[in-house]
Motif scaffolding. Structure first.
Motif, PDB file in Angstrom:
ATOM      1  N   SER A 242     -15.484 -29.959  16.986  1.00 40.82           N
ATOM      2  CA  SER A 242     -16.873 -30.043  16.557  1.00 40.82           C
ATOM      3  C   SER A 242     -17.726 -29.583  17.726  1.00 40.82           C
ATOM      4  CB  SER A 242     -17.228 -31.485  16.184  1.00 40.82           C
ATOM      5  OG  SER A 242     -18.636 -31.640  16.131  1.00 40.82           O
TER       6      SER A 242
ATOM      7  N   GLY B  35     -24.068 -33.661  12.815  1.00 44.06           N
ATOM      8  CA  GLY B  35     -25.003 -33.069  11.852  1.00 44.06           C
ATOM      9  C   GLY B  35     -24.393 -32.952  10.473  1.00 44.06           C
ATOM     10  N   ASP B  36     -24.471 -31.761   9.900  1.00 43.03           N
ATOM     11  CA  ASP B  36     -23.946 -31.562   8.546  1.00 43.03           C
ATOM     12  C   ASP B  36     -22.601 -30.831   8.542  1.00 43.03           C
ATOM     13  OD1 ASP B  36     -24.786 -29.049   9.258  1.00 43.03           O
ATOM     14  OD2 ASP B  36     -26.126 -28.772   7.547  1.00 43.03           O
ATOM     15  N   GLU B  37     -21.862 -30.898   9.661  1.00 40.25           N
ATOM     16  CA  GLU B  37     -20.539 -30.269   9.714  1.00 40.25           C
ATOM     17  C   GLU B  37     -19.608 -30.859   8.657  1.00 40.25           C
ATOM     18  OE1 GLU B  37     -18.620 -29.661  13.595  1.00 40.25           O
ATOM     19  OE2 GLU B  37     -20.561 -30.096  14.507  1.00 40.25           O
TER      20      GLU B  37
ATOM     21  N   ASP C  38     -19.212 -34.938   6.154  1.00 40.30           N
ATOM     22  CA  ASP C  38     -19.704 -36.295   5.892  1.00 40.30           C
ATOM     23  C   ASP C  38     -18.685 -37.318   6.359  1.00 40.30           C
ATOM     24  OD1 ASP C  38     -22.073 -35.481   4.692  1.00 40.30           O
ATOM     25  OD2 ASP C  38     -21.148 -35.325   2.714  1.00 40.30           O
TER      26      ASP C  38
ATOM     27  N   ARG D 235     -14.429 -41.075   5.377  1.00 42.86           N
ATOM     28  CA  ARG D 235     -15.540 -41.246   4.436  1.00 42.86           C
ATOM     29  C   ARG D 235     -14.995 -42.067   3.277  1.00 42.86           C
ATOM     30  NH1 ARG D 235     -20.851 -41.448   4.028  1.00 42.86           N
ATOM     31  NH2 ARG D 235     -21.470 -41.197   1.880  1.00 42.86           N
TER      32      ARG D 235
END
Length: 159
Positions: A46, A70-72, A74, A115
């Motif tokens: 990342s 960020g939005d890499e 969830d 998640r």
């Protein structure tokens, strides 16, 4: 005549092998074959998380893990594994195949993000100091902090 029979037999064998191979791939992908426990997840760096760790080390200003990623992808929690952790342990705790080898050996540490209880991504990092807290769960409010005694480290205000 014998040659024709061998050709038909060879075709039949070829079809049988193709069908068996197809069924094996489907079952293996579903995790139904012995020794196979389900889907594999991506293990990839990342850049946001790596940049955040480096920045905290340089300017000593805290960074949020969630903002760094960020939005890499969830996620809602993660755990940390150190180099040499048995692959079987990582996979069992993650519920998917993260580490196909006998031991984790790619980088200094491996963050596995989940998640809703399912592992979604593994992130290797070359920062041994962030291995503190390996084997515990970190939440979405975890921060990367600087401390004169500890150096760069993680802190979860909800822990």
């Amino acid at each position: 005549m014998v040659t024709v029979l061998q050709s038909r037999g060879s075709r039949r064998d070829l079809v049988a092998v193709a069908v068996f191979s197809g069924v094996s791939l489907v079952l293996g992908g579903c995790g139904l074959l012995p020794g196979r426990r389900g889907r594999e997840i991506e293990v990839a760096a990342s850049s946001g998380l790596t940049d955040a760790v480096i920045a905290v080390g340089e300017d000593h200003e805290p960074r949020d893990v969630a903002m760094a990623i960020g939005d890499e992808f969830d996620w809602d929690r993660f755990t940390v594994y150190t180099i040499g952790t048995p692959g079987e342990r990582i996979n069992e705790e993650s519920g998917v195949i993260v580490e196909p080898g006998e031991h984790y050996t790619t980088q200094e540490i491996l963050y596995v993000f989940h998640r809703d209880g399912v592992a979604v991504r593994g992130v290797p990092l070359p920062f041994e100091n962030l291995a503190y807290g390996a084997g515990t769960w970190w939440g979405p409010r975890t921060r990367i902090l600087w401390d004169d005694e500890w150096g760069t480290h993680l802190e979860d205000p909800d822990a």
